[in-house]
Design a protein around this motif. Sequence first.
Motif, PDB file in Angstrom:
ATOM      1  N   ALA A   1       0.906  -1.125   0.131  1.00  0.00           N
ATOM      2  CA  ALA A   1      -0.039  -0.090   0.082  1.00  0.00           C
ATOM      3  C   ALA A   1       0.927   1.197   0.035  1.00  0.00           C
ATOM      4  N   ALA A   2       1.718   1.079   0.799  1.00  0.00           N
ATOM      5  CA  ALA A   2       2.896   2.448   0.874  1.00  0.00           C
ATOM      6  C   ALA A   2       3.459   2.776  -0.356  1.00  0.00           C
ATOM      7  N   LYS A   3       3.943   1.567  -1.115  1.00  0.00           N
ATOM      8  CA  LYS A   3       4.629   1.850  -2.424  1.00  0.00           C
ATOM      9  C   LYS A   3       3.581   2.234  -3.436  1.00  0.00           C
ATOM     10  N   LEU A   4       2.170   1.654  -3.281  1.00  0.00           N
ATOM     11  CA  LEU A   4       1.438   2.150  -4.450  1.00  0.00           C
ATOM     12  C   LEU A   4       1.085   3.776  -4.219  1.00  0.00           C
ATOM     13  N   ARG A   5       0.789   4.313  -3.001  1.00  0.00           N
ATOM     14  CA  ARG A   5       0.674   5.585  -2.578  1.00  0.00           C
ATOM     15  C   ARG A   5       1.638   6.259  -3.135  1.00  0.00           C
TER      16      ARG A   5
END
Length: 434
Positions: A361-365
């Motif tokens: 999720a952090a990478k996608l954001r």
Amino acid sequence: MSTLIQPKVLKGFRDFLPQDEILRSSLIEKLTRTYRAYGFVPIDTPVLEYTEILLRKSNGETEKQVFRFEDNGHRDVAMRFDLTVPFARFTAEHREELYFPFKRYHIAKVWRGEKPQAGRYREFVQCDFDTVGSDSATADFEILALMKAALKEIGVEKVSIHVNHRGIFNRFLEKTGCLDKSEDVLRIVDKLAKVGEEEVKKELAEVTGSTESADNILAYIQPGSDFETTLARLEQLAGGPADDTKRMRDIYAMMKATDIESTYVLDPSITRGLDYYTGVVYETFLDDLPSIGSVCSGGRYDNLAGLYMKDKVPGVGASIGLDRLIAGLSQLGLAETRGSYLDAEIYNQDESMSAVYQQIAAKLRANGVAVEVFPDAVKMGKQYAVTDKKGISWGVMVSKDFETTQKITLKNLKTREQFENLTVEQAAEKITAN
């Protein structure tokens, strides 16, 4: 055992579910961008004002609609019924801190105790934009041009903006001996669309004391074939050329120069009921739903700030009634709603992988994707149902061997198409591209 209180809201007031508030917020963001593009800056004012401030320049109809009470300090106070009168007070109170011309926008709630009906509530949002400190055709035109641009920005292009000038109308009333009744006449004519011509004729006859005067006024406010022809007719009826007709010609020349003149209609029946308007006035109608009434209106109010200060500060502005506009868009099927701001949902298939899900999720954001992790490892059917209600377009599935493969599966929740063995960066690229 205590008695439960029934949850309910007052008549004419509403709660807003996420899909409704997201729509409103989205429209407000688009309007704000447009206002700023024309050089307007934000301000805010209190919900409560001294009643004498709000009602110093108003008619009896306005007083009936105001939420008014005595506060704990025994002060006579009222809730603002529009954003224009508070702005006039604001201008007078802060005149030494402002620069002129001063261009402001103000998007906030106002309150009117009128009868609720379709698209009309007792608590609603107005989106105002005004220029004070300039009595020029340029300032008038800019407001009219911004009205069109703001509505276009939110996807409303099939509109007609009806324009008039109170100065021309007042000259006509003076010529026909009715100028001393001008405020009553303007207020009555303003109700034409609501009550019809016969009722307006009856009320005009009562106010002017003459059926002939009523007929003359009704003849004056009849629409014309086009802007220039109608202006020539009104000019003749009012007694010839003057500053007011010159102002309208200057404004129309700017409309033609910017290729937007087809949106505007010179409509002598447009008067605006509030007493503080003194020059150009206008109302905006949805071409496919004129029955809902004006969704954007305003005008020039050169004498309003003079109620609170000695110096005359000319002003002109308009207000978009956001709630009525949304009601109209909904009826026309143009109000696109969504249940969240999310692009994607990472499905929780294994609680032991919570840290991995959060890492993805952090990478996608970081790559521009609005995403969340479903918090509980419940059945997939329930997770799908929730994301469907939120209107999320993409689902992300992560296998247990992610830390080895660094690959995920992406599913288009609208088309059911599935894309396997994608890196997080590839998934983000596909999501943002769509």
